[in-house]
Design an enzyme around this catalytic site. Structure first.
Site, PDB file in Angstrom:
ATOM      1  CB  CYS A 139      13.128   8.795   8.500  1.00 46.68           C
ATOM      2  SG  CYS A 139      13.839   7.430   7.589  1.00 46.68           S
ATOM      3  CD  GLU A 141      12.243   4.023   8.769  1.00 48.76           C
ATOM      4  OE1 GLU A 141      12.039   4.988   9.544  1.00 48.76           O
ATOM      5  OE2 GLU A 141      12.456   4.132   7.560  1.00 48.76           O
ATOM      6  CE  LYS A 180      -1.395   2.809   2.417  1.00 50.77           C
ATOM      7  NZ  LYS A 180      -0.777   4.157   2.228  1.00 50.77           N
ATOM      8  CD  GLU A 182      11.026  12.958  10.629  1.00 52.40           C
ATOM      9  OE1 GLU A 182      12.176  12.569  10.393  1.00 52.40           O
ATOM     10  OE2 GLU A 182      10.024  12.242  10.428  1.00 52.40           O
TER      11      GLU A 182
HETATM   12  N1  LIG Z   1       9.874   7.690   8.121  1.00 54.76           N
HETATM   13  C1  LIG Z   1       9.694   8.200   6.918  1.00 54.76           C
HETATM   14  O1  LIG Z   1      10.372   7.876   5.968  1.00 54.76           O
HETATM   15  C2  LIG Z   1       8.561   9.158   6.729  1.00 54.76           C
HETATM   16  C3  LIG Z   1       7.874   9.184   5.519  1.00 54.76           C
HETATM   17  C4  LIG Z   1       6.801  10.063   5.370  1.00 54.76           C
HETATM   18  C5  LIG Z   1       6.498  10.923   6.406  1.00 54.76           C
HETATM   19  N2  LIG Z   1       7.236  10.888   7.555  1.00 54.76           N
HETATM   20  C6  LIG Z   1       6.981  11.843   8.667  1.00 54.76           C
HETATM   21  O2  LIG Z   1       5.619  12.100   8.789  1.00 54.76           O
HETATM   22  C7  LIG Z   1       5.396  13.509   8.710  1.00 54.76           C
HETATM   23  C8  LIG Z   1       4.065  13.778   8.150  1.00 54.76           C
HETATM   24  O3  LIG Z   1       3.973  13.277   6.809  1.00 54.76           O
HETATM   25  P1  LIG Z   1       2.556  12.997   6.239  1.00 54.76           P
HETATM   26  O4  LIG Z   1       1.757  14.234   6.426  1.00 54.76           O
HETATM   27  O5  LIG Z   1       2.583  12.351   4.911  1.00 54.76           O
HETATM   28  O6  LIG Z   1       2.214  11.918   7.329  1.00 54.76           O
HETATM   29  P2  LIG Z   1       1.051  10.975   7.580  1.00 54.76           P
HETATM   30  O7  LIG Z   1       1.229  10.597   8.976  1.00 54.76           O
HETATM   31  O8  LIG Z   1      -0.264  11.519   7.131  1.00 54.76           O
HETATM   32  O9  LIG Z   1       1.370   9.781   6.564  1.00 54.76           O
HETATM   33  C9  LIG Z   1       2.579   9.101   6.615  1.00 54.76           C
HETATM   34  C10 LIG Z   1       2.410   7.836   5.799  1.00 54.76           C
HETATM   35  O10 LIG Z   1       1.440   7.002   6.393  1.00 54.76           O
HETATM   36  C11 LIG Z   1       0.415   6.677   5.468  1.00 54.76           C
HETATM   37  N3  LIG Z   1      -0.827   6.706   6.223  1.00 54.76           N
HETATM   38  C12 LIG Z   1      -1.417   7.796   6.747  1.00 54.76           C
HETATM   39  N4  LIG Z   1      -2.546   7.432   7.386  1.00 54.76           N
HETATM   40  C13 LIG Z   1      -2.650   6.102   7.254  1.00 54.76           C
HETATM   41  C14 LIG Z   1      -3.599   5.132   7.706  1.00 54.76           C
HETATM   42  N5  LIG Z   1      -4.689   5.485   8.404  1.00 54.76           N
HETATM   43  N6  LIG Z   1      -3.398   3.831   7.399  1.00 54.76           N
HETATM   44  C15 LIG Z   1      -2.328   3.464   6.687  1.00 54.76           C
HETATM   45  N7  LIG Z   1      -1.390   4.323   6.232  1.00 54.76           N
HETATM   46  C16 LIG Z   1      -1.564   5.629   6.522  1.00 54.76           C
HETATM   47  C17 LIG Z   1       0.476   7.720   4.387  1.00 54.76           C
HETATM   48  O11 LIG Z   1       0.061   7.208   3.129  1.00 54.76           O
HETATM   49  C18 LIG Z   1       1.943   8.074   4.367  1.00 54.76           C
HETATM   50  O12 LIG Z   1       2.667   7.194   3.538  1.00 54.76           O
HETATM   51  C19 LIG Z   1       6.540  14.028   7.854  1.00 54.76           C
HETATM   52  O13 LIG Z   1       6.727  15.393   8.032  1.00 54.76           O
HETATM   53  C20 LIG Z   1       7.653  13.193   8.392  1.00 54.76           C
HETATM   54  O14 LIG Z   1       8.085  13.734   9.604  1.00 54.76           O
HETATM   55  C21 LIG Z   1       8.227  10.022   7.737  1.00 54.76           C
HETATM   56  O1  LIG Z   2      13.374   8.031   5.053  1.00 57.61           O
HETATM   57  C1  LIG Z   2      13.643   6.909   5.427  1.00 57.61           C
HETATM   58  C2  LIG Z   2      14.649   6.017   4.782  1.00 57.61           C
HETATM   59  C3  LIG Z   2      15.914   6.748   4.507  1.00 57.61           C
HETATM   60  C4  LIG Z   2      16.931   5.902   3.782  1.00 57.61           C
HETATM   61  O2  LIG Z   2      16.830   4.680   3.715  1.00 57.61           O
HETATM   62  O3  LIG Z   2      17.887   6.479   3.285  1.00 57.61           O
END
Ligand SMILES: NC(=O)c1ccc[n+]([C@@H]2O[C@H](COP(=O)([O-])OP(=O)(O)OC[C@H]3O[C@@H](n4cnc5c(N)ncnc54)[C@H](O)[C@@H]3O)[C@@H](O)[C@H]2O)c1
Ligand SMILES: O=CCCC(=O)O
Length: 490
Positions: A294, A260, A183, A391
């Site tokens: 991240c 993660e 997904k 972050e």
């Molecule tokens: N760890 C990472 O690589 C990563 C990636 C994206 C966002 N983020 C963090 O999250 C913050 C907010 O980003 P955002 O607004 O896209 O976040 P969000 O919390 O809305 O979504 C993050 C991810 O979760 C998925 N998601 C959201 N709600 C979901 C649900 N109910 N069920 C399943 N999947 C769901 C989204 O499709 C997206 O891929 C960013 O600023 C960053 O700090 C981290």
């Molecule tokens: O954002 C998360 C993954 C980052 C990376 O694998 O380089």
């Protein structure tokens, strides 16, 4: 759609999303995939829902039965073919990534190579899943421990590294013998569908790699993936609040999880470092993917003796990074992928300024239709500021002065998060002391290259649990089984 593809089949439109298990005759809403550089619609896709999850899960469960019994060598051969096809189509796949994520084209090509690398690594590593023979405590039996694939795995992947994260999750699961339902973040659905297309060409059997694309039904789809009893494991990359929600929703069906989640990486620059090398490492890591990773250095602590000099040089370095459409020549920083990223970045800058920080460069969104944020350097940060807590996920360097080793370790560990961290120093004893004291899952010393197929990627504290990559990553998709055999003595 203006972009030309060498292999047009990789640009999957609404009409082409037609899996064996999908009831295409059922009416569905559409959702647009948006180019974050222009705000324009790239294409529309069918918005799948919870019913589709149920169908995909049943289809995957059937596929799992025949995939799991193949030898690891045979599965690996197909996965290697998949990796080869990905590399052979690097130009088209990179265009798709730049179209929907926004990152500069050369960076997208790097991501395609990284994705192929994850698949290649797992294809080989699955052949090295060894068991154990337990020294017996009684002469009347012998005990063996084997590893078996866990079953159907749901991989919920983010928009920031939309191809590499699918390869890092689903690649491991499929190599281990599992079937997967991916997904992707709705914003970056096209690259996931292209990967499914290439998987099919490579010989990944139907049902082993399924994709559910959605935007409007995100919450319902996430819940259905967590609650479906057929799905035995959730592997999620994204924000901490969503990770916690998925964990709660998975409690009823008692799934194994790997989460993660966000980071808040401290980066400690000691005054004994090689400033030129350290600057290059930190700037590159910070501005990769417009700051949207991240493990991006989020809190940059610089020792007082070099603080002013570092600050000036960082500003100069940031000025050399051109911002713009990822397809334009020379552009080094694309847009943020989602518009809410701009709001968060601005909130962090405004909060820091209101509490006494100095903006030395940038600090604002770029006017226009795209979601661009200026490369920004902020000095004199303190721990009461918003971006110390979470972050920024934007091209913002936040600099803090510090005096002593003990002080900076305390400042670095003063966070709920613990994913990546960095140390720049030439002192080997200090390197060990600090690396061992940092409360993070990964530490880069004089380097920011800490993610690769063979390495365990993951965090502690609110950054989640579980690892991706290496033997650790593969193990996440397996269960441990004990077999004890009676050996009657004559
Ligand atoms: N760890 C990472 O690589 C990563 C990636 C994206 C966002 N983020 C963090 O999250 C913050 C907010 O980003 P955002 O607004 O896209 O976040 P969000 O919390 O809305 O979504 C993050 C991810 O979760 C998925 N998601 C959201 N709600 C979901 C649900 N109910 N069920 C399943 N999947 C769901 C989204 O499709 C997206 O891929 C960013 O600023 C960053 O700090 C981290
Ligand atoms: O954002 C998360 C993954 C980052 C990376 O694998 O380089």
């Amino acid at each position: 759609m203006a972009r030309k593809f060498n292999n047009p089949s990789l640009f999957i439109t609404k009409e082409h999303v037609n899996y064996e298990w999908l009831d295409s005759s059922r009416p569905r809403q559409d959702f647009p995939v948006i180019n974050p550089s222009t705000g324009e619609t790239i294409t529309i896709l069918p918005d799948m829902d919870a019913q589709d999850v149920t169908l995909a899960a049943r289809h995957s469960a059937a596929a799992f039965q025949s995939w799991k019994v193949l030898s690891a060598k045979s599965r690996g051969k197909t996965i290697r073919e998949w990796a080869s096809l990905i590399l052979a189509n690097v130009d088209d796949l990179a265009v798709l990534i730049t179209l929907e994520n926004g990152k500069p084209l050369p960076e997208s090509k790097g991501e395609v190579a990284a994705a192929a690398g994850y698949l290649e690594f797992y294809a080989g590593e699955a052949e090295r899943v060894y068991g154990d023979v337990i020294p017996f405590s009684t002469a009347a039996s012998r005990s063996f421990v084997i590893k078996q694939p866990i079953g159907v795995v749901a991989c919920l992947t983010p928009w920031n590294l939309p191809l590499a994260m699918i390869a890092r999750k689903a690649g491991g699961a499929i190599a281990a013998g599992c079937a997967t339902i991916v997904k992707p973040a709705g914003e970056t659905s096209l690259i996931a569908l292209a990967m499914a297309y290439l998987g099919k060409q490579a010989g990944i059997p139907d049902g082993v790699f399924n994709v559910i694309v959605t935007l409007a039904h995100l919450t319902a789809v996430g819940k259905a993936l967590c609650e479906d009893p057929i799905i035995r494991k959730i592997s999620f990359t994204g924000s901490t609040p969503v990770g916690k929600m998925l964990m709660q929703q998975s409690a009823g069906s008692l799934k194994k999880l790997s989460l993660e989640l966000g980071g808040n990486a401290p980066c400690i620059v000691f005054d004994d470092c090689d400033v030129q090398d350290a600057l290059q490492t930190v700037v590159t890591a910070k501005l990769r993917n417009a700051g949207q990773t991240c493990i991006s250095p989020n809190r940059i602590f610089v020792q007082r003796g070099i603080y002013e000099m570092w600050t000036e040089r960082m500003v100069e370095a940031f000025k050399r990074f051109a911002v713009g459409d990822g397809f334009a020549n020379g552009v080094k920083i694309g847009p943020l992928t989602v518009p809410r990223g701009i709001e968060k970045a601005q909130r962090h800058v405004d909060d820091a300024v209101s509490k006494g920080a100095r903006v030395l460069l940038g600090g604002k969104a770029v006017p226009g239709n795209g979601y661009f944020f200026e490369p920004t350097v902020i000095a004199d940060m303190t721990s009461d500021m918003l971006s110390h807590e979470e972050e920024s996920f934007a091209p913002i360097a936040q600099l803090y002065p510090f005096d002593t080793e003990d002080q900076v370790i305390e400042m670095a560990n003063n966070s709920d998060f613990g994913l990546g961290s960095y140390v720049c120093t030439k002192d080997i004893a200090r390197m060990w002391r600090v690396a061992e004291k940092l409360e993070t899952g990964m530490v880069g010393v004089n380097t920011a290259s800490i993610a690769s197929g063979e390495l365990p990627f993951g965090g502690v504290k609110q950054s989640g649990f579980g690892r991706e990559g290496g033997k650790w990553g593969l193990n996440e998709f397996m269960v441990t089984k004990l077999i004890t055999v009676a050996v009657p003595q004559e």
